[in-house]
Structures are given as structure tokens and as C-alpha cells.
Scaffold this active site. Structure first.
Site, PDB file in Angstrom:
ATOM      1  N   LYS A 107      -0.440   3.072   3.180  1.00 20.80           N
ATOM      2  CA  LYS A 107       0.219   2.993   1.944  1.00 20.80           C
ATOM      3  C   LYS A 107       0.878   1.562   1.630  1.00 20.80           C
ATOM      4  CE  LYS A 107       3.465   7.006   0.243  1.00 20.80           C
ATOM      5  NZ  LYS A 107       4.542   7.208   0.050  1.00 20.80           N
TER       6      LYS A 107
HETATM    7  C1  E4P Z   1       5.898   9.619  -1.831  1.00 26.70           C
HETATM    8  O1  E4P Z   1       5.642   9.923  -0.977  1.00 26.70           O
HETATM    9  C2  E4P Z   1       7.752   9.485  -1.751  1.00 26.70           C
HETATM   10  O2  E4P Z   1       8.580   9.322  -0.850  1.00 26.70           O
HETATM   11  C3  E4P Z   1       8.436  10.285  -2.805  1.00 26.70           C
HETATM   12  O3  E4P Z   1       8.272  11.516  -3.017  1.00 26.70           O
HETATM   13  C4  E4P Z   1       9.710   9.600  -3.094  1.00 26.70           C
HETATM   14  O4  E4P Z   1      10.532  10.114  -3.326  1.00 26.70           O
HETATM   15  P1  E4P Z   1      11.855  10.673  -4.243  1.00 26.70           P
HETATM   16  O5  E4P Z   1      11.399   9.881  -5.849  1.00 26.70           O
HETATM   17  O6  E4P Z   1      12.566  12.025  -4.073  1.00 26.70           O
HETATM   18  O7  E4P Z   1      12.714   9.357  -3.210  1.00 26.70           O
END
Ligand code: E4P
Length: 217
Positions: free
Chosen positions: A83
Site C-alpha cells: 500500500k
Molecule cells: C483503508 O485501507 C484504511 O485503512 C481505512 O479504511 C481508513 O479508515 P478510517 O477513515 O476509518 O481511518
């Protein structure tokens, strides 16, 4: 639509995976930091449990650092997806990692132009954050529709991975729009199961059955 768990918590993952509905996992530095311990061992265990794409994020902010970390992360397990954040460095790193055959999830996407750029450099997944857009009074789901339309227009292979999901309505809307994946906190997946009429209906079926068995005896 594929369903991922947005979590680095083994207990949550161990509860949900046996249900047979989980296709993958997304983690991020905040989620892994919450768990503590050896992040490599944790990621390996998650991959073994899920046997599906498991996103692990680089924390370097320069291209060389992202490539170094990305190559190291992908060595943990065949299921690891690297990522990278949507930055110029992230885009450049994505292009190189993708050309080496590594699957890349471009994260922190908040606009259709960012999604277009990520697709052009061969991202396997684009992660638009719907909840965080809703938080600033901008429709996160409108962004999903834009990206789905754009990718469809040009037959981009990049999959739309709806992230920052806060409630089951996000999931329903994502499915209606034809998004490829929703990654959800465990609590949202638990909520997707619940309907009071199911509970009330089952209770009545069981009571009626019990009553009839009593009469028959
Ligand atoms: C995506 O891969 C992220 O880990 C995640 O969805 C972030 O979500 P949040 O806005 O609830 O931290």
C-alpha cells in the site's frame, strides 16, 4: 462485491474469516500501531488466516524508501499487497512496483483525478476514503460513482476498493454502484448481519416448536 476487513486485530479476523464471506484484509500504520508487537509476524499470521490479498502500507515518503519497504513487505507472504499513499512519490513507486509484478494499493485517495492517475500507473487497487470525505461535508459515495464511471469508460483494470467505511449504508451504496470491494471495520460487518425481524422471527419459530413438542409429549 468483495468484502475485506479493515483491521490488524487477530481476534476480529479470527471471528469473521470462518463465516466464509471475507475476501481480504486492509491494514494501515495506525491500525498496526494499535496492535503493537512484531508487525511482520502479525501480517504473516493474517495472511495465513485469510489466504487473500492483505494490504500492508509503507511509511517512507520518498520513492527509494517506498521501493525498499514495498519489496521488503511483499517478501513477508505471497498475499501481501503493498500500500502506498497517493503522493507523487507514491505514484512513481507504484509504477515501478507494478512493473515488477507487485500488487499495489494506492491509498488516501480523495478525488477522481487521483484515481485516474493511480490507474494509469497500474495500481491493482485504488482506495477512496468515503467516511473521511463525509466528515468534511463532501459526499464520499459521489466520488465512488465518479471513479466507477471513469474506470468503466476506459476499461481500467484497477479495482475500486471503498475505504473509510463507517456504516452498512456505505456498503449497500457501494454494491449498487458496482464498486469492486468494500473494506469495513469488523463492527460494520457485524452490523450487516443484524435485523430485529430475523431475531424476533427465530424466537417465535423456536417457541412455537417447543410448545408443540410439549403438547405432543
Ligand atoms: C483503508 O485501507 C484504511 O485503512 C481505512 O479504511 C481508513 O479508515 P478510517 O477513515 O476509518 O481511518
Amino acid at each position: 462485491m468483495k468484502l475485506f476487513i479493515d483491521s490488524g486485530n487477530l481476534k476480529e479476523i479470527e471471528i469473521l474469516v470462518p463465516l466464509g464471506i471475507i475476501d481480504g484484509i486492509t491494514t494501515n500504520p495506525s491500525l498496526l500501531a494499535k496492535e503493537g508487537g512484531d508487525y511482520r509476524a502479525l501480517l504473516k499470521r493474517i495472511c495465513q488466516l485469510v489466504k487473500g490479498p492483505t494490504s500492508a502500507e509503507v511509511v517512507a515518503t520518498d520513492v527509494a524508501g517506498m521501493l525498499r519497504e514495498g519489496r521488503d513487505l511483499r517478501g513477508i507472504d505471497e498475499h501481501i499487497v503493498v500500500k502506498v499513499p497517493f503522493t507523487k512519490a507514491g505514484v512513481e513507486a507504484c509504477k515501478t512496483l507494478a512493473s515488477e509484478g507487485t500488487r499495489v494499493n494506492v491509498t488516501l485517495c480523495f478525488s477522481a483525478t487521483q484515481a485516474l492517475i493511480a490507474a494509469k500507473v497500474g495500481a491493482t487497487y485504488i482506495s477512496p476514503f468515503v467516511g473521511r470525505l463525509d466528515d468534511i461535508a463532501t459526499s464520499g459515495m459521489d466520488l465512488i460513482q465518479d471513479i466507477v464511471d471513469i474506470y468503466e469508460n476506459y476499461q481500467f483494470k484497477t479495482e475500486v476498493l471503498v475505504a473509510s467505511v463507517r456504516h452498512p449504508i456505505h456498503v449497500v451504496q457501494a454494491a449498487r454502484m458496482g464498486a469492486d470491494i468494500c473494506t469495513c471495520p469488523a463492527a460494520v460487518i457485524e452490523a450487516m448481519f443484524k435485523h430485529p425481524l430475523t431475531d424476533i422471527g427465530l424466537e417465535k419459530f423456536l417457541k412455537d416448536w417447543e410448545k408443540a413438542q410439549g403438547v405432543a409429549r
